[in-house]
Write an enzyme that holds these catalytic residues in place. Structure first.
Site, PDB file in Angstrom:
ATOM      1  N   GLU A 194       0.872  -1.173   0.000  1.00  0.00           N
ATOM      2  CA  GLU A 194       0.000   0.000   0.000  1.00  0.00           C
ATOM      3  C   GLU A 194       0.906   1.220   0.000  1.00  0.00           C
ATOM      4  O   GLU A 194       1.524   1.529   1.027  1.00  0.00           O
ATOM      5  CB  GLU A 194      -0.871  -0.002   1.255  1.00  0.00           C
ATOM      6  CG  GLU A 194      -1.867  -1.126   1.318  1.00  0.00           C
ATOM      7  CD  GLU A 194      -2.945  -0.971   0.271  1.00  0.00           C
ATOM      8  OE1 GLU A 194      -3.539   0.111   0.181  1.00  0.00           O
ATOM      9  OE2 GLU A 194      -3.173  -1.933  -0.480  1.00  0.00           O
ATOM     10  N   CYS A 226      -3.076   8.991   3.297  1.00  0.00           N
ATOM     11  CA  CYS A 226      -2.676   8.362   2.019  1.00  0.00           C
ATOM     12  C   CYS A 226      -3.664   8.664   0.909  1.00  0.00           C
ATOM     13  O   CYS A 226      -3.279   8.827  -0.240  1.00  0.00           O
ATOM     14  CB  CYS A 226      -2.498   6.861   2.198  1.00  0.00           C
ATOM     15  SG  CYS A 226      -3.950   6.010   2.805  1.00  0.00           S
TER      16      CYS A 226
HETATM   17  P1  NAD Z   1       8.561   4.674   4.440  1.00  0.00           P
HETATM   18  O1  NAD Z   1       8.557   3.860   3.199  1.00  0.00           O
HETATM   19  O2  NAD Z   1       9.689   5.592   4.663  1.00  0.00           O
HETATM   20  O3  NAD Z   1       8.520   3.724   5.733  1.00  0.00           O
HETATM   21  C1  NAD Z   1       7.478   2.809   5.938  1.00  0.00           C
HETATM   22  C2  NAD Z   1       7.980   1.696   6.852  1.00  0.00           C
HETATM   23  O4  NAD Z   1       8.973   0.940   6.156  1.00  0.00           O
HETATM   24  C3  NAD Z   1       8.636   2.183   8.129  1.00  0.00           C
HETATM   25  O5  NAD Z   1       8.255   1.340   9.184  1.00  0.00           O
HETATM   26  C4  NAD Z   1      10.117   2.049   7.830  1.00  0.00           C
HETATM   27  O6  NAD Z   1      10.926   1.874   8.971  1.00  0.00           O
HETATM   28  C5  NAD Z   1      10.132   0.794   6.983  1.00  0.00           C
HETATM   29  N1  NAD Z   1      11.289   0.624   6.092  1.00  0.00           N
HETATM   30  C6  NAD Z   1      12.156   1.553   5.654  1.00  0.00           C
HETATM   31  N2  NAD Z   1      13.072   0.979   4.823  1.00  0.00           N
HETATM   32  C7  NAD Z   1      12.754  -0.337   4.738  1.00  0.00           C
HETATM   33  C8  NAD Z   1      13.288  -1.438   4.007  1.00  0.00           C
HETATM   34  N3  NAD Z   1      14.346  -1.311   3.204  1.00  0.00           N
HETATM   35  N4  NAD Z   1      12.682  -2.637   4.126  1.00  0.00           N
HETATM   36  C9  NAD Z   1      11.591  -2.790   4.910  1.00  0.00           C
HETATM   37  N5  NAD Z   1      11.044  -1.777   5.627  1.00  0.00           N
HETATM   38  C10 NAD Z   1      11.614  -0.560   5.533  1.00  0.00           C
HETATM   39  O7  NAD Z   1       7.164   5.428   4.469  1.00  0.00           O
HETATM   40  P2  NAD Z   1       6.658   6.482   5.540  1.00  0.00           P
HETATM   41  O8  NAD Z   1       7.313   7.786   5.258  1.00  0.00           O
HETATM   42  O9  NAD Z   1       6.741   5.909   6.904  1.00  0.00           O
HETATM   43  O10 NAD Z   1       5.093   6.572   5.186  1.00  0.00           O
HETATM   44  C11 NAD Z   1       4.535   7.530   4.346  1.00  0.00           C
HETATM   45  C12 NAD Z   1       4.140   6.888   3.047  1.00  0.00           C
HETATM   46  O11 NAD Z   1       3.184   5.863   3.280  1.00  0.00           O
HETATM   47  C13 NAD Z   1       3.454   7.857   2.111  1.00  0.00           C
HETATM   48  O12 NAD Z   1       3.984   7.707   0.824  1.00  0.00           O
HETATM   49  C14 NAD Z   1       2.002   7.414   2.141  1.00  0.00           C
HETATM   50  O13 NAD Z   1       1.284   7.720   0.976  1.00  0.00           O
HETATM   51  C15 NAD Z   1       2.140   5.961   2.331  1.00  0.00           C
HETATM   52  N6  NAD Z   1       0.893   5.373   2.840  1.00  0.00           N
HETATM   53  C16 NAD Z   1       0.129   4.614   1.997  1.00  0.00           C
HETATM   54  C17 NAD Z   1      -1.080   4.096   2.432  1.00  0.00           C
HETATM   55  C18 NAD Z   1      -1.961   3.251   1.533  1.00  0.00           C
HETATM   56  O14 NAD Z   1      -2.903   2.664   2.020  1.00  0.00           O
HETATM   57  N7  NAD Z   1      -1.694   3.189   0.243  1.00  0.00           N
HETATM   58  C19 NAD Z   1      -1.501   4.350   3.736  1.00  0.00           C
HETATM   59  C20 NAD Z   1      -0.700   5.150   4.560  1.00  0.00           C
HETATM   60  C21 NAD Z   1       0.507   5.649   4.101  1.00  0.00           C
END
Ligand code: NAD
Length: 550
Positions: free
Chosen positions: A283, A317
């Site tokens: 997502e 999101c």
């Molecule tokens: P992010 O990708 O930076 O981090 C998300 C999670 O992934 C965190 O827990 C982080 O520690 C972890 N992570 C980071 N690197 C990783 C790796 N290499 N392998 C596995 N995990 C890793 O995102 P964010 O800044 O925390 O969240 C914001 C984003 O989330 C926005 O783009 C938003 O649109 C999206 N989002 C999407 C939805 C949806 O339903 N489509 C819902 C909420 C948020």
């Protein structure tokens, strides 16, 4: 401007039930003494132990504590415990699993204000949005999965077609996958952790949850909730850390990954899962368009524009990130939006409208997008800068016009309280511009003509579209939800959303104990070839045959 209402006093955490260090959250030295956590920076290595991250409050910008990053050994130990616990849990009837969810629901209702205190303190959300986004949606998820889960997960018989309906019976069993890794972001830190965990557990799996390092405490509450609800030990472990922990979790040997976060990280997760041939649901981000038709109720559309763009300070999101309004109504619509935005109160008192930007990285993106737009000719009708005279991470709700698709604010995810509005000739131009995006998460269309609105919605290249409401399909558990283009992979929610945490095993049973197939195979003869040919020509070469085989 008071940033913290007395009810959310900064010095004395009210969360009594979390004062102990629980088994699902086993590394938080001094954690519960801190009040608000969201801005995270790496600290220099301190000796041999685990890496540490410094946390600061988005409300005060003051340092408020550290977390320790859990490593491969921690994940390995949690996985081992999960494997043992899951074997027993898989044998528990879905009706019994549902009882744990129901207990969790009751606890959440009883203690929701304690939980809200944590969300407000940690992320700078305003209380009513914490209630709506995190608690209300969590209650619905728990109740929905507890009541629908047993039926959706029960073995199914399926009627077959053609000759198979005479000869065979099909039974489909939904087996749990094993251990599911849930990796969540910071913008809905409780619900986006709880939702996947609830589905995974209901389907008979164990779950390892890694919440965002920006909002670890909200994620830890999911572990606390299920511990208090009596979930058997080892079935759910909360693991804390940043990308390093997330990457190690994906590669630890889990059976599925449910990831919510950015496109950049989502691609890395997808690559890692492909390498291990395990399923993942991603997502990811969006740049949701809103289309205002010439016949829209402008009062409602303006309200929808403001709510859709500024809900959770735009860190949503499915937030509206760009608006296309038909020229004939554009002036009136823009005025209504600006008037509404000017009345909004920014801060963190009980009755504020716009809360904090969750962390510094997000503030940097918002400021970069607005500056880029202004440098390229955009007009700021209201807002356009950080809130003056406020220490925390607060940005003024902002309306921009004279924007175009050469600006980052119209093409990249902003995730902030920004409303860029484009005037278009007609709905067709709006549709063309709405689809001119690398993203395809959600969208909304406003019109008094439902037929027209649904036609436009159908032609928008996004996973879901709302007609005459801000994008809120994620909150409707029956609605399959997922992103097209770069916005994601796979779908969550809907009947198949829960079943996606299972492996659908087909059992095909011969109705006649195998007798009809006795002569069908070896030894092959010319007559058998001719019989198969005749059957094929009858079944698909005649009207009666086709009717029979449908
Ligand atoms: P992010 O990708 O930076 O981090 C998300 C999670 O992934 C965190 O827990 C982080 O520690 C972890 N992570 C980071 N690197 C990783 C790796 N290499 N392998 C596995 N995990 C890793 O995102 P964010 O800044 O925390 O969240 C914001 C984003 O989330 C926005 O783009 C938003 O649109 C999206 N989002 C999407 C939805 C949806 O339903 N489509 C819902 C909420 C948020």
């Amino acid at each position: 401007m008071p940033l913290l209402a007395p009810a959310y006093g900064a010095s004395e955490p009210r969360l009594k039930f979390s004062v102990k260090i629980c088994r699902t959250c086993f590394i938080f030295p001094g954690f519960w003494h801190y009040t608000a956590m969201a801005i995270v920076t790496a600290l220099a290595e301190e000796g041999a132990g685990r890496r540490k991250l410094q946390l600061s409050s988005p409300v005060t910008l003051k340092e408020i504590g550290k977390i320790e990053v859990q490593n491969e050994q921690d994940i390995g130990a949690a996985l081992e415990r999960a494997r043992v616990a899951q074997k027993a849990w898989a044998k528990v009837a879905p009706q019994e699993r549902a009882k744990v969810l129901e207990r969790a629901l009751q606890i959440l209702i009883d203690k929701h204000e304690d939980y809200i205190d944590v969300f407000v303190e940690e992320s700078g959300k305003i209380p009513i949005e914490a209630l709506m986004i995190e608690i209300y949606a969590a209650c619905d998820t728990l109740h929905f999965c507890a009541t629908r889960g047993p039926k959706l997960l029960a073995p199914r018989k399926k009627k077959l077609h053609g000759i198979f309906q005479i000869l065979k019976k099909l039974r489909i069993n939904y087996h749990p996958l094993g251990v599911v890794a849930v990796i969540s972001p910071w913008n809905g830190p409780f619900i986006l952790s709880l939702g996947p965990v609830v589905q995974a557990l209901m389907a008979g799996n164990a779950a390892l949850l890694k919440p965002s390092e920006v909002t670890p405490r909200s994620g830890a509450l999911v572990g606390d909730l299920f511990e208090e609800a009596g979930l058997p030990e080892g079935l759910l472990t909360v693991l804390h850390g940043d990308g390093e922990t997330g990457a190690a979790l994906v590669n630890a040997g889990v059976d599925k990954v449910r990831f919510t976060g950015s496109v950049r990280t989502g691609k890395k997760v997808a690559e890692a899962c492909a390498g291990r041939l395990i399923p993942c649901a991603l997502e990811l981000g969006g740049k949701d368009p809103m289309i205002v038709c010439g016949d829209a109720d402008l009062e409602l559309a303006a309200g929808g524009a403001v709510a859709g763009s500024l809900f959770n300070a735009g860190q949503y999101c499915c937030g509206t990130e760009r608006i296309y309004v038909v020229e004939s109504v554009a002036d009136r619509f823009i005025n209504m939006v600006v008037e509404r935005v000017k009345t909004l109160r920014v801060g963190n008192t009980g009755e504020s409208d716009i809360g904090a930007i969750n962390w510094t990285n997000q503030m940097d993106i918002i400021e970069r997008h607005v500056k880029d737009a202004v440098d390229k000719g955009a007009t700021v009708l209201t807002g356009g800068k950080r809130c003056p005279n406020v220490d925390g991470l607060y940005y003024e709700p902002t309306v921009l016009t004279n924007v175009d698709h050469d600006m980052a604010v119209m093409t990249e995810e902003t995730f902030g309280p920004i409303i860029p509005i484009v005037r278009v000739r007609d709905e067709e131009e709006a549709l063309r511009m709405a689809n001119d995006s690398q993203y395809g998460l959600s969208a909304n269309v406003w019109s008094n003509d439902e037929v027209k609105a649904v036609d436009i919605a159908t032609r928008i290249e996004s996973g879901s579209v709302c007609v005459n409401d801000m994008a809120m399909a994620y909150g409707i558990m029956e609605a399959p939800f997922g992103g097209r283009k770069l916005s994601g992979l796979g779908q969550v929610h809907g009947d198949e959303g829960l079943r996606a945490y299972t492996f659908a095993q087909s059992i095909v049973i011969d109705r006649f104990g195998g007798k009809p197939t006795k002569e069908q195979y070896f030894p092959y003869t010319a007559k058998k070839y001719s019989d198969v040919q005749k059957a094929m020509k009858f079944v698909w070469g005649t009207r009666v045959g086709r009717w029979f085989s449908s």
